[in-house]
Design a protein around this motif. Structure first.
Motif, mmCIF file in Angstrom:
data_model
loop_
_atom_site.group_PDB
_atom_site.id
_atom_site.type_symbol
_atom_site.label_atom_id
_atom_site.label_comp_id
_atom_site.label_asym_id
_atom_site.label_seq_id
_atom_site.Cartn_x
_atom_site.Cartn_y
_atom_site.Cartn_z
ATOM 1 N N ASP A 21 0.987 -1.419 -0.435
ATOM 2 C CA ASP A 21 -0.023 0.216 -0.114
ATOM 3 C C ASP A 21 1.002 1.355 -0.105
ATOM 4 N N TYR A 80 2.573 5.398 2.151
ATOM 5 C CA TYR A 80 3.721 4.762 3.410
ATOM 6 C C TYR A 80 4.995 5.108 3.467
ATOM 7 N N GLU A 133 7.134 3.249 2.017
ATOM 8 C CA GLU A 133 6.330 2.646 0.622
ATOM 9 C C GLU A 133 5.466 3.963 0.414
ATOM 10 N N TRP A 175 -4.860 -0.774 0.889
ATOM 11 C CA TRP A 175 -4.674 -1.994 2.424
ATOM 12 C C TRP A 175 -5.628 -2.358 2.432
ATOM 13 N N SER A 206 4.996 -4.120 3.632
ATOM 14 C CA SER A 206 3.673 -3.050 3.630
ATOM 15 C C SER A 206 3.761 -2.186 5.449
ATOM 16 N N ALA A 207 4.817 -2.164 5.238
ATOM 17 C CA ALA A 207 4.733 -2.004 7.168
ATOM 18 C C ALA A 207 3.714 -3.070 8.039
ATOM 19 N N ILE A 208 3.857 -3.901 7.619
ATOM 20 C CA ILE A 208 2.483 -4.944 8.524
ATOM 21 C C ILE A 208 2.824 -5.624 9.977
ATOM 22 N N THR A 209 2.271 -4.779 11.058
ATOM 23 C CA THR A 209 3.227 -5.241 11.869
ATOM 24 C C THR A 209 2.146 -7.239 11.608
ATOM 25 N N ARG A 254 -3.277 -11.968 12.499
ATOM 26 C CA ARG A 254 -2.664 -11.814 11.376
ATOM 27 C C ARG A 254 -2.146 -13.390 10.936
ATOM 28 N N GLN A 260 -5.403 4.759 10.858
ATOM 29 C CA GLN A 260 -6.088 4.165 8.852
ATOM 30 C C GLN A 260 -6.935 2.880 9.374
ATOM 31 N N GLY A 277 -7.830 -1.115 9.868
ATOM 32 C CA GLY A 277 -7.443 -2.104 10.033
ATOM 33 C C GLY A 277 -6.116 -2.273 10.294
ATOM 34 N N THR A 278 -5.399 -0.858 10.788
ATOM 35 C CA THR A 278 -4.031 -0.709 11.246
ATOM 36 C C THR A 278 -4.432 -1.531 12.209
ATOM 37 N N THR A 279 -3.007 -1.505 13.222
ATOM 38 C CA THR A 279 -3.170 -1.580 14.772
ATOM 39 C C THR A 279 -3.161 0.156 15.375
ATOM 40 N N ASP A 331 1.650 4.802 12.693
ATOM 41 C CA ASP A 331 3.070 4.074 13.264
ATOM 42 C C ASP A 331 4.315 5.081 13.388
ATOM 43 N N GLU A 337 6.328 -2.799 18.725
ATOM 44 C CA GLU A 337 5.600 -3.940 17.139
ATOM 45 C C GLU A 337 6.526 -4.142 16.167
ATOM 46 N N TYR A 345 7.502 -5.566 12.430
ATOM 47 C CA TYR A 345 6.991 -5.575 10.831
ATOM 48 C C TYR A 345 7.874 -7.127 10.626
HETATM 49 N N1 ARG Z 1 2.003 -1.210 11.081
HETATM 50 C C1 ARG Z 1 0.483 -1.013 10.955
HETATM 51 C C2 ARG Z 1 -0.627 -2.183 10.457
HETATM 52 O O1 ARG Z 1 0.461 -2.987 10.245
HETATM 53 C C3 ARG Z 1 0.368 -0.428 9.700
HETATM 54 C C4 ARG Z 1 0.887 -0.386 8.616
HETATM 55 C C5 ARG Z 1 -0.376 0.581 7.327
HETATM 56 N N2 ARG Z 1 1.309 0.008 6.402
HETATM 57 C C6 ARG Z 1 0.833 0.622 4.794
HETATM 58 N N3 ARG Z 1 1.025 0.406 3.913
HETATM 59 N N4 ARG Z 1 -0.206 1.501 4.730
HETATM 60 O O2 ARG Z 1 -1.808 -2.255 11.284
#
Ligand code: ARG
Length: 271
Positions: free
Chosen positions: A49, A52, A56, A91, A108-111, A116, A155, A157-159, A199, A226, A228
């Motif tokens: 996504d 960010y 990205e 996202w 995608s900086a995904i925690t 998950r 945002q 659905g994010t952490t 984040d 957190e 990633y």
């Molecule tokens: N780290 C947070 C999560 O995993 C936010 C990640 C959002 N990443 C993005 N590319 N929009 O929920």
């Protein structure tokens, strides 16, 4: 072109300017997802996504996706001997795109969270993060507690959304959920919300980009650490092993540190 900036503790965020061979066009059709032997010519389709920064984002000049995550996964792929192609992926649908096989990999900086982990597999952690509260100058808000009764942007659905929702309650009408973090931050600039929770890396980048506005940032001791991770479809062990192998290589040969410095201006914190 990199500018550190003073006053923000650990992270000095740099401007990302590397072209990375990413494309934001539609996926070029089906790609096999793991299972069995992949020929070396296989190109894995990566979902991200790209709204960010500095992880990205789409460079408006070149239309290429670039950032820390992009450089990192390119390096990982090179080290482990596979090919990747980045596709900008909202996202909202990103996890589904992985589970139905439209994407082979997500970065995608995904925690990494327990929830998950039920529906996808994660690489070893590659980055430590934490939620941050960002507010305009003069705001009395400092902590999670202070967000009670205030309009808070996250945002969806994010952490950050999870933490704020858990604390304020599912029925709190003051939580405003946005499709992207930049949209939430834009509403903060427009004073449509009182605070945004997101984040730390992204918040600090935003504050640096808007340095004249005097935005302030806070963390609450209640915010957990957190980590990633890079995600693959549940059960795609072959690909996950390659990713972990590449990650280990770029960490031990200094490539990871070089990429980290490029975006954050300093060496990564000791693990
Ligand atoms: N780290 C947070 C999560 O995993 C936010 C990640 C959002 N990443 C993005 N590319 N929009 O929920």
């Amino acid at each position: 072109v990199r500018k550190g900036w003073a006053g923000v503790a650990a992270l000095a965020l740099g401007v990302a300017l590397a072209g990375c061979g990413a494309s934001s066009s539609a996926p070029s059709g089906a790609s096999s997802t793991g299972g069995g032997t992949n020929s070396n010519s296989q190109v894995y389709v990566v979902g991200t996504d790209a709204a960010y920064a500095p992880f990205e984002s789409v460079n408006p000049q070149t239309n290429q996706i670039e950032g820390f995550d992009i450089d990192l996964l390119n390096a990982v792929a090179k080290a482990a001997g596979f090919q990747v192609k980045f596709e900008n992926t909202p996202w909202k649908g990103i996890f589904q795109a992985l589970s139905i096989g439209q994407r082979d990999i997500l970065i995608s900086a995904i925690t990494i969270t327990d929830e998950r982990k039920q529906s996808m597999d994660f690489s070893n952690p590659y980055f430590q993060a934490q939620q941050m509260i960002v507010v305009p100058p003069g705001s009395p808000i400092r902590t999670l507690q202070d967000l009670k009764g205030k309009k808070v942007g996250v945002q969806i659905g994010t952490t950050g959304d999870e933490i704020v929702t858990d604390f304020l309650g599912k029925t709190d009408q003051n939580i405003k959920r946005y499709d992207t973090t930049p949209l939430a931050l834009e509403d903060l600039r427009n004073k449509a919300v009182d605070a945004v929770v997101a984040d730390n890396g992204v918040v600090l980048d935003y504050i640096r980009q808007n340095s004249s506005k005097g935005f302030e940032h806070y963390t609450d001791p209640k915010f957990p650490k957190e980590y990633y991770g890079i995600a693959v479809k549940k059960g795609n062990t072959a690909l996950l092993e390659k990713i972990n192998e590449g990650l280990a290589k770029v960490k031990s040969d200094g490539t990871y540190d070089t990429i980290y410095k490029k975006y954050f201006g300093s060496a990564p914190p000791a693990e």
